[in-house]
Enzyme design. Sequence first.
Site, mmCIF file in Angstrom:
data_model
loop_
_atom_site.group_PDB
_atom_site.id
_atom_site.type_symbol
_atom_site.label_atom_id
_atom_site.label_comp_id
_atom_site.label_asym_id
_atom_site.label_seq_id
_atom_site.Cartn_x
_atom_site.Cartn_y
_atom_site.Cartn_z
ATOM 1 N N SER A 1 -19.636 54.876 -39.026
ATOM 2 C CA SER A 1 -19.339 56.305 -39.168
ATOM 3 C C SER A 1 -19.373 57.013 -37.803
ATOM 4 O O SER A 1 -18.914 58.150 -37.696
ATOM 5 C CB SER A 1 -20.301 56.986 -40.149
ATOM 6 N N HIS A 2 -19.906 56.359 -36.777
ATOM 7 C CA HIS A 2 -19.904 56.952 -35.441
ATOM 8 C C HIS A 2 -19.414 55.945 -34.397
ATOM 9 O O HIS A 2 -19.842 55.966 -33.246
ATOM 10 C CB HIS A 2 -21.287 57.546 -35.110
ATOM 11 N N ARG B 1 -14.194 57.525 -34.105
ATOM 12 C CA ARG B 1 -14.502 58.852 -33.537
ATOM 13 C C ARG B 1 -13.666 59.177 -32.284
ATOM 14 O O ARG B 1 -13.606 60.334 -31.870
ATOM 15 C CB ARG B 1 -15.978 58.932 -33.155
ATOM 16 N N ASP C 1 -32.969 57.927 -38.426
ATOM 17 C CA ASP C 1 -31.936 58.881 -38.016
ATOM 18 C C ASP C 1 -31.020 59.095 -39.205
ATOM 19 O O ASP C 1 -30.345 58.162 -39.630
ATOM 20 C CB ASP C 1 -31.146 58.289 -36.838
ATOM 21 N N GLU D 1 -18.844 59.100 -42.963
ATOM 22 C CA GLU D 1 -18.815 58.091 -44.032
ATOM 23 C C GLU D 1 -17.734 58.459 -45.055
ATOM 24 O O GLU D 1 -16.946 57.609 -45.482
ATOM 25 C CB GLU D 1 -20.196 58.095 -44.695
ATOM 26 N N ARG E 1 -38.464 47.327 -45.609
ATOM 27 C CA ARG E 1 -37.997 47.182 -44.237
ATOM 28 C C ARG E 1 -38.161 48.502 -43.494
ATOM 29 O O ARG E 1 -38.154 49.576 -44.095
ATOM 30 C CB ARG E 1 -36.551 46.711 -44.195
ATOM 31 N N PRO F 1 -36.876 51.503 -41.035
ATOM 32 C CA PRO F 1 -35.577 52.031 -40.673
ATOM 33 C C PRO F 1 -35.162 51.508 -39.302
ATOM 34 O O PRO F 1 -36.015 51.261 -38.447
ATOM 35 C CB PRO F 1 -35.799 53.554 -40.636
HETATM 36 P P1 NDP Z 1 -28.142 56.248 -43.395
HETATM 37 O O1 NDP Z 1 -28.433 56.862 -44.714
HETATM 38 O O2 NDP Z 1 -27.216 55.088 -43.348
HETATM 39 O O3 NDP Z 1 -29.499 55.774 -42.711
HETATM 40 C C1 NDP Z 1 -30.514 56.696 -42.444
HETATM 41 C C2 NDP Z 1 -31.727 56.014 -41.856
HETATM 42 O O4 NDP Z 1 -32.413 55.314 -42.895
HETATM 43 C C3 NDP Z 1 -31.408 54.984 -40.787
HETATM 44 O O5 NDP Z 1 -32.396 55.042 -39.812
HETATM 45 C C4 NDP Z 1 -31.431 53.660 -41.566
HETATM 46 O O6 NDP Z 1 -31.704 52.535 -40.785
HETATM 47 C C5 NDP Z 1 -32.540 53.937 -42.560
HETATM 48 N N1 NDP Z 1 -32.426 53.153 -43.780
HETATM 49 C C6 NDP Z 1 -31.328 52.970 -44.547
HETATM 50 N N2 NDP Z 1 -31.633 52.197 -45.614
HETATM 51 C C7 NDP Z 1 -32.956 51.887 -45.502
HETATM 52 C C8 NDP Z 1 -33.858 51.116 -46.280
HETATM 53 N N3 NDP Z 1 -33.478 50.490 -47.400
HETATM 54 N N4 NDP Z 1 -35.135 51.015 -45.858
HETATM 55 C C9 NDP Z 1 -35.545 51.632 -44.716
HETATM 56 N N5 NDP Z 1 -34.730 52.380 -43.943
HETATM 57 C C10 NDP Z 1 -33.466 52.504 -44.332
HETATM 58 O O7 NDP Z 1 -27.635 57.342 -42.348
HETATM 59 P P2 NDP Z 1 -26.758 58.645 -42.586
HETATM 60 O O8 NDP Z 1 -25.498 58.249 -43.271
HETATM 61 O O9 NDP Z 1 -27.578 59.712 -43.193
HETATM 62 O O10 NDP Z 1 -26.438 59.039 -41.062
HETATM 63 C C11 NDP Z 1 -25.670 58.158 -40.264
HETATM 64 C C12 NDP Z 1 -25.579 58.660 -38.855
HETATM 65 O O11 NDP Z 1 -24.789 59.829 -38.793
HETATM 66 C C13 NDP Z 1 -26.899 59.022 -38.173
HETATM 67 O O12 NDP Z 1 -27.005 58.205 -37.032
HETATM 68 C C14 NDP Z 1 -26.760 60.485 -37.780
HETATM 69 O O13 NDP Z 1 -27.316 60.835 -36.530
HETATM 70 C C15 NDP Z 1 -25.256 60.635 -37.735
HETATM 71 N N6 NDP Z 1 -24.871 62.033 -37.945
HETATM 72 C C16 NDP Z 1 -24.508 62.806 -36.865
HETATM 73 C C17 NDP Z 1 -24.167 64.121 -37.045
HETATM 74 C C18 NDP Z 1 -23.853 65.015 -35.888
HETATM 75 O O14 NDP Z 1 -23.600 66.188 -36.104
HETATM 76 N N7 NDP Z 1 -23.858 64.577 -34.664
HETATM 77 C C19 NDP Z 1 -24.141 64.723 -38.376
HETATM 78 C C20 NDP Z 1 -24.585 63.839 -39.421
HETATM 79 C C21 NDP Z 1 -24.910 62.533 -39.202
HETATM 80 P P3 NDP Z 1 -30.512 51.432 -40.531
HETATM 81 O O15 NDP Z 1 -29.515 52.132 -39.627
HETATM 82 O O16 NDP Z 1 -31.190 50.266 -39.894
HETATM 83 O O17 NDP Z 1 -29.920 51.108 -41.873
HETATM 84 O O1 PYC Z 2 -20.790 62.358 -39.734
HETATM 85 O O2 PYC Z 2 -21.510 64.241 -40.585
HETATM 86 C C1 PYC Z 2 -21.065 63.574 -39.635
HETATM 87 C C2 PYC Z 2 -20.870 64.219 -38.324
HETATM 88 C C3 PYC Z 2 -20.675 65.534 -38.081
HETATM 89 C C4 PYC Z 2 -20.558 65.649 -36.722
HETATM 90 C C5 PYC Z 2 -20.668 64.417 -36.181
HETATM 91 N N1 PYC Z 2 -20.877 63.544 -37.182
#
Ligand code: NDP
Ligand code: PYC
Length: 337
Positions: free
Chosen positions: A46-47, A51, A177, A187, A303, A305
């Site tokens: 997703s990143h 992008r 994160d 996503e 596990r 994160p």
């Molecule tokens: P996820 O829901 O995929 O994961 C969130 C966190 O939970 C990660 O650290 C992940 O580790 C952990 N995790 C997932 N499953 C488990 C599990 N079963 N047990 C323990 N830990 C777990 O992430 P999101 O989809 O919410 O976000 C994805 C990315 O998008 C992030 O990096 C975020 O910074 C980015 N983002 C950026 C934005 C921006 O404006 N710049 C806006 C929104 C999101 P692991 O990765 O190892 O699975």
């Molecule tokens: O995936 O939600 C997102 C996002 C917004 C800005 C950067 N990533």
Amino acid sequence: MSQTTLTFDTLTATIREIFLKAGLSPLAAASVATIIAAGERDACKSHGVYRIEGCLRTVKAGKVVPGALPTLEDEGSGVIRVDAANGFSSPAFELGAPVLAERARKLGVAALVINRCTHFSALWPEIETLTAMGVAALAMCPSYAAVAPAGGTKPLLGTNPFAFGWPRPGGDPYVFDFATSVAARGEIELYCQSGQQLPEGWAVDAGGQPTTDPAAALDGAMLPFGDHKGSAISTMVELLAGAMIGDLTSAEALDYLGTTTLAPHHGELILAFSPERFSGSRRGDPFARAEVLFEAIAGQGARLPSQRRFTARRKAMADGITLTSEEMALIERLRSG
Ligand code: NDP
Ligand code: PYC
């Protein structure tokens, strides 16, 4: 489907070339390329490479200054400020991070405020930079209005990421994160591109009805994770990393951009903590005590994160990063375009 495998360095250099051609400064091109390549390396699609196009669209639309030079404002207090000068966030973060870590070690806690930046990336690269400097860290930023508050149906909050890291001597740091929406918007955009339906509970359509159609979700509103809990954390991000730091909230960022197809412009707040300074050695070494907690979590079969990411990273560094033919075609098109 044919695939191509590249080393991390080759992928980074290829993306860097695209950004240099788009007018980014050498500093910004290297920094942004590294973050995108790191997303692919860590299996965070997703990143990752998808992008690149959004960043280029944002440059073309004049909503990010490709050659911006970030400047540091440091009066020696616990608040350090970097003005990104309307450029990408990562060069601004790289300028402020060492000062932030040094100040946290000195004072126990310090904050880095980044203003006027375009932030499209995951937060874990920033968090890992700080844990590698030996401090614990918390980072957050708005994005643009895309998420309805719990109980509402209209986009107001951003997907507002929230991330934390704790250094683990001799091992990978503890890092989480996440978006404060059920899923990141990236996503949903990837579901849309691949023509797949969303899981239930991610979004409502423009009429406020639950939907699993990704296009209708992008047109409607995403939902916060954990109902009122995610909604409240997301609101806190708007307050601390928007209103408090004198920068845009997600609603204001959407007004500024006029579209959700560009990378969002706003500020960011990063806090760093020195566990040694806070604990004052009461009850022993905070890092050793943290290890007891992590072992107890793993001891239940859970596990930590970021473990999935670190495993993907090790594999990618050993075997290379595999891209699909569509991803390679995108890179080639942007390279020659
Ligand atoms: P996820 O829901 O995929 O994961 C969130 C966190 O939970 C990660 O650290 C992940 O580790 C952990 N995790 C997932 N499953 C488990 C599990 N079963 N047990 C323990 N830990 C777990 O992430 P999101 O989809 O919410 O976000 C994805 C990315 O998008 C992030 O990096 C975020 O910074 C980015 N983002 C950026 C934005 C921006 O404006 N710049 C806006 C929104 C999101 P692991 O990765 O190892 O699975
Ligand atoms: O995936 O939600 C997102 C996002 C917004 C800005 C950067 N990533």
